[in-house]
Write an enzyme that holds these catalytic residues in place. Sequence first.
Site, PDB file in Angstrom:
ATOM      1  N   GLY A 474       4.084 -25.439  23.132  1.00  0.00           N
ATOM      2  CA  GLY A 474       3.916 -25.876  21.748  1.00  0.00           C
ATOM      3  C   GLY A 474       4.801 -27.017  21.332  1.00  0.00           C
ATOM      4  N   LYS A 475       5.192 -27.890  22.250  1.00  0.00           N
ATOM      5  CA  LYS A 475       6.086 -28.998  21.888  1.00  0.00           C
ATOM      6  C   LYS A 475       5.396 -29.973  20.941  1.00  0.00           C
ATOM      7  CE  LYS A 475       6.714 -30.251  26.156  1.00  0.00           C
ATOM      8  NZ  LYS A 475       5.847 -29.235  26.781  1.00  0.00           N
ATOM      9  N   SER A 881      21.249 -24.112  43.195  1.00  0.00           N
ATOM     10  CA  SER A 881      21.480 -22.803  42.590  1.00  0.00           C
ATOM     11  C   SER A 881      21.171 -21.645  43.542  1.00  0.00           C
ATOM     12  CB  SER A 881      20.628 -22.644  41.326  1.00  0.00           C
ATOM     13  OG  SER A 881      19.260 -22.677  41.657  1.00  0.00           O
ATOM     14  N   LYS A 924      15.266 -18.264  34.028  1.00  0.00           N
ATOM     15  CA  LYS A 924      15.551 -17.342  35.124  1.00  0.00           C
ATOM     16  C   LYS A 924      15.661 -15.905  34.611  1.00  0.00           C
ATOM     17  CE  LYS A 924      17.820 -20.874  37.922  1.00  0.00           C
ATOM     18  NZ  LYS A 924      19.056 -21.333  38.567  1.00  0.00           N
TER      19      LYS A 924
END
EC number: 3.4.21.53
Length: 982
Positions: A474-475, A881, A924
């Site tokens: 929804g940007k 990561s 995450k």
Amino acid sequence: MLRAAAAAAAIFPARFAAAPAVAAAEELRSPLLRVIGTLRGGRGSVLLGRRARFCSNSSASDSEAAAAEAKAEDATAAEGEADSKASSAIVPTSTNIDDCLSVIALPLPHRPLFPGFYMPIYVKDQKLLQVLIENRKRSAPYAGAFLVKDEEGTDPNIVTGSDSEKSIDDLKGKDLLKRLHEVGTLVQITSIQGDQVVLLGHRRLRITEMVEEDPLTVKVDHLKENPYNKDDDVMKATSFEVISTLRGVLRTSSLWKDHVQTYQQHIGDFNYQRLADFGAAISGANKLHCQEVLEELDVYRRLKLTLELIKKEMEISKLQQAIAKAIEEKISGDQRRYLLNEQLKAIKKELGLETDDKTALSAKFKERIELKKDKCPPHVLQVIEEELTKLQLLEASSSEFSVTRNYLDWLTVLPWGNYSDENFDVHRAQKILDEDHYGLSDVKERILEFIAVGKLRGTSQGKIICLSGPPGVGKTSIGRSIARALNRQFYRFSVGGLADVAEIKGHRRTYVGAMPGKMVQCLKSVGTANPLVLIDEIDKLGKGHSGDPASALLELLDPEQNVNFLDHYLDVPIDLSKVLFVCTANVIEMIPNPLLDRMEIIAIAGYITDEKMHIARDYLEKNTRQACGIKPQQVEVTDAALLALIENYCREAGVRNLQKQIEKIYRKIALQLVRQGVSNEPDQESLSVTVSEESSSGDSTTAKDEILKDPAVEDASVANNVTNPASEEANEVILTTEAPKEDNTSKGNKDTDGAAEDAADKAIEKVVVDSSNLGDFVGKPVFQAERIYEQTPVGVVMGLAWTAMGGSTLYIETAKVEEGEGKGALVLTGQLGDVMKESAQIAHTVGRAVLLEKEPDNQFFANSKLHLHVPAGSTPKDGPSAGCTMITSMLSLAMGKPVKKDLAMTGEVTLTGRILPIGGVKEKTIAARRSAIKTLIFPAANKRDFDELASNVKEGLEVRFVDTYGEIYDLAFQSDAGTETS
């Protein structure tokens, strides 16, 4: 009394130019003739061709006819045979007309032939043509001409053309006789030229029986007019009215004047029946009306019929004259105006006042800028004045004139100093944002902060907000909601793939087809200098031979520079400091650092399962159901079905794909309902009742207006758009409103009620979509469970990853390939990028150090060749990561111990064992919840990021924050170890 004459020169000048006309031997003494003689034009008038022309007297005695024909023979004796010369007159004949009781029937397709008139016809039947030629040579050139009847089902007012004539030529015998009118005209064949036969009418005939089929020959009776009183006053009055009407027509029609002149040349004793025939013959009436006049034997009634026909002709003539006059006045008016304009231009040119279109253009531009003169910057006014002066000196035909005109057009149309009134009501903004979007509390909070600052300052400064996140969250719609909350105009343009700097900065005016950049076009479009501009896909800017658009955006977005933004086309500074810029991006790492430095990043991580359930149930499903025209009582989608849809089909961070799947379900339901005969179209009575109820209830009307104006309903493509629940309920009421039932007082009412009950029974039968039959609507599941193991085996550890589509879990597996003294090595597979390959090498080194510390006698790493693999090899994976996950996987294999159950970890490890912070904490965390993980391990530096997450995201998770790998070792392999818990 009529004198037969060779009138071919007057009737067909092209074919009979040399035929001498036989003038009347006696002076025309009839009073009626004198009256009509005053109507004719000059004797030198040129006659126009027509199919029928008057020529002889149909009721003259045989002796008179013979005398006339004898005179014609004397006049044309020197010319030879009639059929060998085009100039021959009427063919002389010794045959008595009264003896013609059996004649060849000739069909007339278009109009009947009246006595005393000529008519050319075309005979295509060669056998018939040969018979006519032979009869003419035998001095018996007579035949019968009969009008063809219209075919059944055809309009007599429409001329059928050559097809109809062709069909008549094909008919023979009885078939042709059936198509002919009984009453026709005895005709004399005056000339035959090829297949053209010229006929001269003599008297009326009636068919009695058929004699021969080919050519069609019939027996006929000669018809005479009924006796009448010549001195009857009514008869006289009717005849004079006919003459009066003819006079009126002749004033406007030169064609009719020619008819009268020809008529007068060949007329003898003028009487009432001839007047009636003359008027009907030269009129343009319908052929059936003319046939009616031909068949009428009562002279008075024939005069009345003729009077009606010429009255209609009079009206047509008047209409024709009015049309011609109107067109003539218009043409003459336009010509006069053109001449006056040309004279005015010439006068102004002589006086040095030549302006043409320049004056109008200058006045238009001055009028535009006059309204903005107080707000327009002085340097812009100076440029406009200079360009206006320059415009007056240029020739209108020069190329520079058009360039200057377009430049002035852009300069004067921009909204210099015109700002829209902003609304700084925080409560209203909160309501609008909650209506349009579910969740996204951090984004809404930042927007409300911006509005609060504007409220305190009294004005708002333009800011650059960058909304980053996966697709479908929804940007773009957030930008539209911000504009609605602030009462600003909204403008959106996408820069995805943009490689030309001119799209942003504009072209130089000297180029052909030059245009300003996107921002100038935006200001012209919205009409205010403080709009909200949404720059979509800013992370996908291109870079080509036309410059670097990312660098060109720096001046546009930098708050310190856009006060004097310079467009190449306008070449005057424009103040964009009041513009609120909102950018959208999927990956902020793809945005150049200088550009990223000027933005305020607001991350939109995506939605967890609970949020997707709310969005799907409360908004997406309702909007889709309404768009498909399905009533709420006709379908039920269970929570289990929505949950299965989210878990097994739509795991992405956004909800765009979820909306597509819901639309797919409702399309199939709509097809199923239609196949069952269900129709939700409201009848007119229901609609009228609904409209009346809405007009009498202000609340209902307001609710409906809110639905229509709600951007969530207008923009169904934005997955998480929301509609006001109160408006939704009102809309459902409107959709299901039915007309009130009347009392059952008749059988018809009972039948209506029975049909309504049947429809209600059909509506009650719901289509239920559950997890058990979900596959029938959307197919097989796309995703399987990310969590493969209930208890991960030795050498396998679950890690957490971030992608552009959101967060995901992934397993890292380590296996022993070969064992032997001094064979320690590491093999990597799984589409790993350079960063992950380096992380794997570091993990191998750190793992050896940790194993040496924990189990000094274990020589696993020194003597074992290891294979480290990250599944889903078709998906490239990269990022800093996964270091701690790789170390844990290798140590699990080296020590033969599985890691703790329901554990996932993320973080990068240095060679000294320190844990570095990572990004994508929310994504995450959402991925861990989706895989039902209970314990998470995050770097200690990310504790603040985790604390900022919403409580519903953190609910039910045990999160451990670590600084060194030793802490991870204790958590992964020793269940009794304790560390800080969130």
